[in-house]
Motif scaffolding. Sequence first.
Motif, PDB file in Angstrom:
ATOM      1  N   LEU A  69       0.695  -1.400  -0.174  1.00 37.93           N
ATOM      2  CA  LEU A  69      -0.071   0.076  -0.034  1.00 37.93           C
ATOM      3  C   LEU A  69       0.932   1.305   0.033  1.00 37.93           C
ATOM      4  O   LEU A  69       2.071   1.272   0.414  1.00 37.93           O
ATOM      5  N   LEU A 108      -9.202  -0.159  -2.141  1.00 39.19           N
ATOM      6  CA  LEU A 108      -8.731  -0.978  -1.096  1.00 39.19           C
ATOM      7  C   LEU A 108      -9.922  -1.878  -0.951  1.00 39.19           C
ATOM      8  O   LEU A 108      -9.890  -2.930  -0.276  1.00 39.19           O
ATOM      9  N   LEU A 155      -3.756   1.720  -3.025  1.00 44.17           N
ATOM     10  CA  LEU A 155      -2.942   0.734  -4.064  1.00 44.17           C
ATOM     11  C   LEU A 155      -1.938   1.574  -4.806  1.00 44.17           C
ATOM     12  O   LEU A 155      -2.448   2.802  -5.154  1.00 44.17           O
TER      13      LEU A 155
END
Lengths: 165, 165
Positions: free
Chosen positions: B44, B158, B59
């Motif tokens: 991340l 996410l 991301l």
Amino acid sequence: MTTLLWQGKYLEVRLDGTWEFVRRVGAMGAAVILATTDAGEIVLVEQLRRALGRHTIELPAGLIGDDGDFDPAAAAARELAEETGFVAADWVNLGDFATSPGMSAEMFTLFRARGLTRTGPGGGVDGEDIIVHVVPLAGVAEWLDAARARGCVIDSRLLVALALV
Amino acid sequence: MTTLLWQGKYLEVRLDGTWEFVRRVGAMGAAVILATTDAGEIVLVEQLRRALGRHTIELPAGLIGDDGDFDPAAAAARELAEETGFVAADWVNLGDFATSPGMSAEMFTLFRARGLTRTGPGGGVDGEDIIVHVVPLAGVAEWLDAARARGCVIDSRLLVALALV
């Protein structure tokens, strides 16, 4: 400190340093609903989206506050009923998310809706022309592939239904 | 048939009927990378996003074509390396998605990256100030809750990592 670059009826563009970004006039948020039936199906909506010039497959969703009521949970229940005809007994707030933080201030609150009962046809209001799909979760990836094959665009919120990790 | 209402350096606003929507100048798409390690971790990135005035958890991602190369896979590999320092042996194109079709023409291509090797620190280029987080997938929901608690905004992509259905 941001500067207003342009304002329309629904959207405005702002500048922070050299970063341009869009937000809704009034900074309205949205409620997005992950609605699943007791039979293990997910409730999806299909509609023509002018921004893309194509039909999209999305989770049911709507703006918070465009009817003067700024409660996200109330907006979620209203939009689920209007768009899909379902009412839900069980609601859980799954938190707030940003749709595209590189270019947009837009946020949405995701709700999980269960204990569904269908009380109407759905389809939307005010000229919305929404098609409702009730799709078995076990086959949702293949169903979305078939929707793409007939020309639909898949909304990013559908990632919640794809077991990719 | 759409009408140009406003054009900036990076964004433009268009009208179709009564629908206002935004798109990137040049209609550039984005590559978004779902990168997981052999140890079951997800990669991340955290950065300050001017549109929100807050740090976001996202991301890894980047624009396709802003360096003159319009190959989505090449953009994905470049952005993963620049932002996170990881290179991936295995790449799969998971398809195209729309970020927010009610107000934006923006689309992205999602890639799954596996077989990761870390070859650099990441952090981004050209003044990007990106923090890399490598988070066990088994605890990612709790990790995101903790990120929210310290003031971060969670990007909608996410959702792919949260087992909510």
